[in-house]
Design an enzyme around this catalytic site. Structure first.
Site, PDB file in Angstrom:
ATOM      1  N   LYS A 140     -15.375  13.365   3.336  1.00  0.00           N
ATOM      2  CA  LYS A 140     -16.580  14.016   4.207  1.00  0.00           C
ATOM      3  C   LYS A 140     -16.031  14.090   5.664  1.00  0.00           C
ATOM      4  CE  LYS A 140     -19.544  10.681   3.352  1.00  0.00           C
ATOM      5  NZ  LYS A 140     -18.593   9.541   2.294  1.00  0.00           N
ATOM      6  N   ARG A 197     -28.098   7.763   3.314  1.00  0.00           N
ATOM      7  CA  ARG A 197     -27.604   6.900   2.116  1.00  0.00           C
ATOM      8  C   ARG A 197     -28.619   6.330   1.464  1.00  0.00           C
ATOM      9  NH1 ARG A 197     -22.526   6.057   5.171  1.00  0.00           N
ATOM     10  NH2 ARG A 197     -20.901   5.287   3.879  1.00  0.00           N
ATOM     11  N   ARG A 254      -5.513   4.080   4.049  1.00  0.00           N
ATOM     12  CA  ARG A 254      -6.116   4.786   5.210  1.00  0.00           C
ATOM     13  C   ARG A 254      -5.959   4.176   6.656  1.00  0.00           C
ATOM     14  NH1 ARG A 254     -12.138   7.250   4.648  1.00  0.00           N
ATOM     15  NH2 ARG A 254     -12.786   5.125   5.003  1.00  0.00           N
ATOM     16  N   ARG A 270      -9.203   0.481   9.530  1.00  0.00           N
ATOM     17  CA  ARG A 270     -10.755  -0.063   9.563  1.00  0.00           C
ATOM     18  C   ARG A 270     -10.826  -1.488   8.770  1.00  0.00           C
ATOM     19  NH1 ARG A 270     -14.628   4.622   7.674  1.00  0.00           N
ATOM     20  NH2 ARG A 270     -15.528   3.090   6.638  1.00  0.00           N
ATOM     21  N   ARG A 282     -18.728  -1.204  -1.203  1.00  0.00           N
ATOM     22  CA  ARG A 282     -19.218  -0.008  -0.794  1.00  0.00           C
ATOM     23  C   ARG A 282     -19.470   0.866  -2.077  1.00  0.00           C
ATOM     24  NH1 ARG A 282     -14.349   0.910   3.087  1.00  0.00           N
ATOM     25  NH2 ARG A 282     -15.117   3.012   3.357  1.00  0.00           N
TER      26      ARG A 282
HETATM   27  P1  ADP Z   1     -17.462   5.547   4.126  1.00  0.00           P
HETATM   28  O1  ADP Z   1     -18.309   6.677   3.856  1.00  0.00           O
HETATM   29  O2  ADP Z   1     -15.765   5.708   4.260  1.00  0.00           O
HETATM   30  O3  ADP Z   1     -17.655   4.359   3.484  1.00  0.00           O
HETATM   31  P2  ADP Z   1     -18.849   5.396   6.884  1.00  0.00           P
HETATM   32  O4  ADP Z   1     -17.917   5.176   8.016  1.00  0.00           O
HETATM   33  O5  ADP Z   1     -19.550   6.449   6.632  1.00  0.00           O
HETATM   34  O6  ADP Z   1     -17.698   5.046   5.745  1.00  0.00           O
HETATM   35  O7  ADP Z   1     -19.850   3.755   6.894  1.00  0.00           O
HETATM   36  C1  ADP Z   1     -19.073   2.595   7.158  1.00  0.00           C
HETATM   37  C2  ADP Z   1     -20.276   1.518   7.015  1.00  0.00           C
HETATM   38  O8  ADP Z   1     -21.178   1.644   7.984  1.00  0.00           O
HETATM   39  C3  ADP Z   1     -21.000   1.478   5.651  1.00  0.00           C
HETATM   40  O9  ADP Z   1     -20.165   0.793   4.632  1.00  0.00           O
HETATM   41  C4  ADP Z   1     -22.160   0.864   5.919  1.00  0.00           C
HETATM   42  O10 ADP Z   1     -22.227  -0.416   6.181  1.00  0.00           O
HETATM   43  C5  ADP Z   1     -22.469   1.525   7.353  1.00  0.00           C
HETATM   44  N1  ADP Z   1     -23.303   2.554   7.330  1.00  0.00           N
HETATM   45  C6  ADP Z   1     -22.752   4.044   7.810  1.00  0.00           C
HETATM   46  N2  ADP Z   1     -23.772   4.828   7.371  1.00  0.00           N
HETATM   47  C7  ADP Z   1     -24.836   4.229   6.913  1.00  0.00           C
HETATM   48  C8  ADP Z   1     -26.280   4.462   6.684  1.00  0.00           C
HETATM   49  N3  ADP Z   1     -26.627   6.040   6.673  1.00  0.00           N
HETATM   50  N4  ADP Z   1     -26.956   3.572   6.163  1.00  0.00           N
HETATM   51  C9  ADP Z   1     -26.639   2.157   5.922  1.00  0.00           C
HETATM   52  N5  ADP Z   1     -25.635   1.951   6.567  1.00  0.00           N
HETATM   53  C10 ADP Z   1     -24.521   2.897   6.895  1.00  0.00           C
END
Ligand code: ADP
Ligand code: ZN
Length: 214
Positions: free
Chosen positions: A14, A88, A127, A161, A172
């Site tokens: 994404k 999400r 990554r 990360r 996740r």
């Molecule tokens: P990825 O899609 O690679 O898992 P992101 O950078 O989008 O990673 O998100 C990393 C973390 O941030 C998630 O695992 C969660 O803990 C938190 N997070 C991000 N966006 C949301 C969201 N919309 N709702 C709840 N938690 C979120």
């Protein structure tokens, strides 16, 4: 102006596609993951509160991320918004619908980036990201220069990360299947869902998304 959601599990690509849309279409990327990491880096109270939750791979509360998104939508975007990693949960999806309606904006498409779980584990555990420009590297498929510098901006600040490890990734993925994947049905029923194959080469995914957006 178009507003879209990129939907898919962690590692679906994404962020890579969002960056491309920002460069080519002047859209504004709203990544709640990036916003939360920024809050942590700034040492804000909210950032401290969410750090452990993120490192475990769990979702932070709807209230926090909806607040972040509300602020950004209020700032506006000429080329439109790309929602990346938000919504999400079904609660976040409803809230986004309300926020857009209040602002007189509409959602043009929800693009599912379809991938399989085995590929995600391989992608995520290798990554790293450049702290200077956001370029994403991968140990096997896209290593950074031998001199330790980002090939894009020259920064040496290339980081992995804290949640890009196998344990957090398991959580996740489970969070994704339990809480986020129902959004596929939600947006399908609304008539907004489009699906692209996220397993093909990055340029082919770009082309497929370009076709969807017209
Ligand atoms: P990825 O899609 O690679 O898992 P992101 O950078 O989008 O990673 O998100 C990393 C973390 O941030 C998630 O695992 C969660 O803990 C938190 N997070 C991000 N966006 C949301 C969201 N919309 N709702 C709840 N938690 C979120
Ligand atoms: Zn860089």
């Amino acid at each position: 102006m178009i507003n879209i959601i990129l939907l898919g599990p962690p590692g679906a690509g994404k962020g890579t596609q969002a960056r491309h849309l920002v460069e080519t279409r002047g859209m504004v990327q709203l990544s709640t993951g990036d916003m939360l990491r920024e809050a942590q880096a700034n040492g804000s109270e909210m950032g401290k509160k969410v750090a452990a939750v993120i490192e475990r791979g769990e979702l932070v509360t709807d209230e926090i991320v909806i607040g972040l998104i509300r602020e950004k939508i209020a700032e506006g975007a000429k080329g439109g918004f790309i929602f990346d990693g938000f919504p999400r949960t079904l609660g976040q999806a409803d809230a986004l619908g309300d926020l857009l309606a209040e602002t007189g904006l509409k959602l043009d498409a929800v693009i599912e980036m379809a991938v399989d779980d085995a590929a995600l584990v391989a992608r995520i555990t290798g990554r790293s990201t450049c702290g200077g420009c956001g370029e994403v590297y991968h140990d096997q498929t896209k290593p950074w220069a031998a001199d330790g510098k980002c090939t894009n901006c020259g920064s040496t600040d290339i980081k992995r990360r804290a949640d890009d490890n196998e344990d957090s990734l398991k959580t996740r993925l489970m969070e994704y299947y339990k809480k986020t994947s129902p959004l596929l049905g939600y947006y399908y029923a609304k008539g907004d869902l489009k699906s692209v194959d996220g397993l093909v080469a990055i340029d082919e995914v770009k082309a497929a998304i370009g076709k969807v957006l017209g």
